[in-house]
Design an enzyme around this catalytic site. Structure first.
Site, PDB file in Angstrom:
ATOM      1  N   ASP A 114      34.611  39.084   9.666  1.00  0.00           N
ATOM      2  CA  ASP A 114      33.353  39.670   9.224  1.00  0.00           C
ATOM      3  C   ASP A 114      33.608  40.879   8.323  1.00  0.00           C
ATOM      4  O   ASP A 114      34.363  41.795   8.677  1.00  0.00           O
ATOM      5  CB  ASP A 114      32.544  40.083  10.450  1.00  0.00           C
ATOM      6  CG  ASP A 114      31.198  40.665  10.098  1.00  0.00           C
ATOM      7  OD1 ASP A 114      30.234  39.891  10.001  1.00  0.00           O
ATOM      8  OD2 ASP A 114      31.114  41.895   9.891  1.00  0.00           O
ATOM      9  N   TYR A 130      29.106  33.927  15.934  1.00  0.00           N
ATOM     10  CA  TYR A 130      27.919  34.784  15.962  1.00  0.00           C
ATOM     11  C   TYR A 130      26.844  34.181  16.867  1.00  0.00           C
ATOM     12  O   TYR A 130      26.175  34.889  17.627  1.00  0.00           O
ATOM     13  CB  TYR A 130      27.393  34.949  14.536  1.00  0.00           C
ATOM     14  CG  TYR A 130      26.221  35.879  14.393  1.00  0.00           C
ATOM     15  CD1 TYR A 130      26.383  37.257  14.474  1.00  0.00           C
ATOM     16  CD2 TYR A 130      24.949  35.382  14.162  1.00  0.00           C
ATOM     17  CE1 TYR A 130      25.304  38.118  14.322  1.00  0.00           C
ATOM     18  CE2 TYR A 130      23.856  36.233  14.011  1.00  0.00           C
ATOM     19  CZ  TYR A 130      24.049  37.592  14.094  1.00  0.00           C
ATOM     20  OH  TYR A 130      22.966  38.436  13.946  1.00  0.00           O
ATOM     21  N   TRP A 190      32.877  31.828  11.786  1.00  0.00           N
ATOM     22  CA  TRP A 190      32.045  33.034  11.887  1.00  0.00           C
ATOM     23  C   TRP A 190      30.657  32.696  12.401  1.00  0.00           C
ATOM     24  O   TRP A 190      30.149  33.323  13.333  1.00  0.00           O
ATOM     25  CB  TRP A 190      31.927  33.734  10.525  1.00  0.00           C
ATOM     26  CG  TRP A 190      31.048  34.946  10.610  1.00  0.00           C
ATOM     27  CD1 TRP A 190      31.427  36.217  10.898  1.00  0.00           C
ATOM     28  CD2 TRP A 190      29.621  34.988  10.452  1.00  0.00           C
ATOM     29  NE1 TRP A 190      30.333  37.050  10.933  1.00  0.00           N
ATOM     30  CE2 TRP A 190      29.212  36.318  10.660  1.00  0.00           C
ATOM     31  CE3 TRP A 190      28.654  34.025  10.161  1.00  0.00           C
ATOM     32  CZ2 TRP A 190      27.882  36.712  10.589  1.00  0.00           C
ATOM     33  CZ3 TRP A 190      27.310  34.413  10.083  1.00  0.00           C
ATOM     34  CH2 TRP A 190      26.939  35.751  10.287  1.00  0.00           C
TER      35      TRP A 190
END
Length: 490
Positions: free
Chosen positions: A435, A419, A415
């Site tokens: 998410d 990002y 994640w």
């Protein structure tokens, strides 16, 4: 070109052999005869062939082709670095070394793809920056020449005549009424494609603004930046300019005017000004899940960042905590380890610091701001990797290599790496299916079988999955919007 379709502006330019001028496809001038027309992918290629920019449609001033953001390959990375002034800083050899290829291979690839090499691309960029400064500021011509990257005034004069067909002094007669006299500010207009919805961008930055570094006031986003030759202050008014042009009015206060190229490029990435919202909305608008969201917020952008390392630090600070907690940790980090802003005068006195450098955090006592030992160790490892050159966090980096290097750091999972790729590396096709916010938003729109179902659904949104994610996040009610988090953290 015959239909003056604005959607193709930036994708190619049209040069007319009978006039020696090149134009946008949408230029309102009379359409040239086919036998008199030549087509180039970039303005620099037309200039290298001996054509000058049209004074009516200003093809050199528009946003670049969004194709390079989608591809992210060697040529796309080279174009991004050249736009940021990499050739002016270290020459073509330094650029090739940065991309881990030989100068010859880089030249061959650029010529094959866009018709011109790195040196000519840099020359074209200098001319565009110089024209912006001439028309938007009251800087003396000598200062304009060196700020744009020219090595001499003679080179500056020759370059401007070759590109625009007139002396620099003739361009100054068209100076914008916004140009500031003696204030130390540069007021520039950064063109973009429409639509550009301001409120979602302002809300995004306001919710994450760090004290001392950035603020949102009266529809204006303001922040400090660390630039190659000094620090800077940027104030962007996210509203249409007075004459109705599709442009963003940005005020720069720079310690060194040579940083104008880097500052402009970072602002373009920060507000995603080179995106093609019409193409993105057309591709996503037919989808049963995100289609209604696209129609509700046409032109939604993916917010970028002013510095890749800063974004990476903020992503780590935001793991598993609320937006408010992430802002608190970030502000403490800035006040404790950031450098004071001391050479930009008095505008926005509440912006007191620059974000900490990797060197400042590599051996810092991060427990002093309340971080756990594990989180502090992750931040120090991240900073050391950047200091050693093992990790490069900007739009010129190889996306796959960067994500792999991030995931190799303890405490950085898929994640966090995704990002960072979405916002710092400008990858338009990232989707963070674990998410919590995206899972919740998807559930509201009919995808209620969890992350795996969302991941399968997101395959339909390629190559714009980053934009689909922004639409889903924006659809959450305010009380449900929390900092982006992993549902299965590493």
């Amino acid at each position: 070109m015959a239909s003056r379709d604005r959607r193709f502006d930036g994708r190619f330019v049209v040069a007319v052999t009978s006039t020696g001028v090149y134009c946008r496809p949408s230029c309102p001038s009379r359409t040239p005869r086919r036998e008199n027309s030549r087509f180039f992918r970039l303005p620099a290629a037309a200039e290298a062939a001996g054509f000058r920019a049209c004074r009516r449609c200003r093809p050199e001033a528009g946003p670049s082709s969004p194709e390079w953001n989608v591809r992210g390959d060697l040529v796309a990375r080279a174009l991004s670095l050249i736009a940021g002034g990499a050739v002016d800083e270290g020459g073509v050899r330094s650029l090739a070394r940065r991309l881990a290829v030989s100068e010859r291979h880089l030249h061959r690839q650029l010529v094959a793809e866009v018709g011109v090499g790195a040196q000519m691309l840099a020359i074209s960029r200098r001319a565009r920056v110089a024209r912006m400064l001439i028309e938007s500021t009251a800087l003396p011509m000598t200062d304009v020449a060196f700020a744009a990257g020219y090595s001499s005034v003679r080179q500056f004069n020759d370059g401007m005549r070759a590109t625009f067909g007139c002396a620099p002094s003739e361009l100054r007669g068209t100076r914008s009424p916004d140009a500031q006299m003696g204030t130390g500010e540069l007021v520039l207009r950064l063109r973009h494609r429409t639509p550009l919805p301001a409120r979602p961008l302002l809300d995004w930055f306001a919710a994450r603004a760090l004290g001392g570094v950035e603020t949102v006031e009266d529809g204006c986003y303001v922040r400090t930046m660390r630039l190659p030759h000094g620090c800077g202050l940027v104030a962007a008014e996210l509203a249409p300019v007075a004459d109705g042009q599709a442009a963003l009015a940005v005020r720069f206060t720079l310690a060194d005017p040579r940083d104008v190229t880097a500052a402009v490029q970072r602002c373009r990435e920060l507000f995603d000004l080179d995106a093609d919202p019409a193409a993105i909305d057309d591709d996503l608008g037919c989808d049963p899940v995100v289609g209604p969201l696209v129609r509700a917020r046409p032109g939604l952008r993916v917010p970028g960042c002013a510095d890749g390392f800063e974004l990476a630090v903020r992503a780590v600070l935001g793991q598993q905590v609320s937006l408010a907690a992430a802002r608190t940790f970030g502000t403490r980090l800035v006040i404790r380890f950031g450098a004071p802003r001391n050479d930009l005068g008095n505008p926005f006195p509440q912006l007191t610091h620059l974000f900490p450098t990797p060197d400042a955090l590599a051996e810092a006592d991060l427990a002093s701001i309340g971080l756990t030992k594990r989180r502090a160790a992750t931040l120090r490892a991240l900073a050391k990797a950047v200091c050693l050159g093992e990790l490069v966090l900007d739009s010129g980096a190889d996306r796959a290599e960067c994500v792999a290097a991030l995931c190799a750091l303890t405490g950085v999972g898929p994640w966090t790496a995704g990002y960072i790729a979405m916002r710092a590396l400008r990858d338009p096709d990232v989707f963070l299916h674990t998410d919590l916010g995206l899972v919740e938003a998807a559930r509201h729109h009919g995808v209620d079988d969890g992350p795996r179902a969302l991941q399968r659904c997101a395959e339909r949104w390629r190559p714009w999955r980053s934009y689909a994610a922004m639409h889903l996040w924006a659809s959450l009610p305010p009380r449900s919007r929390r900092n982006s988090q992993e549902s299965t953290p590493r």
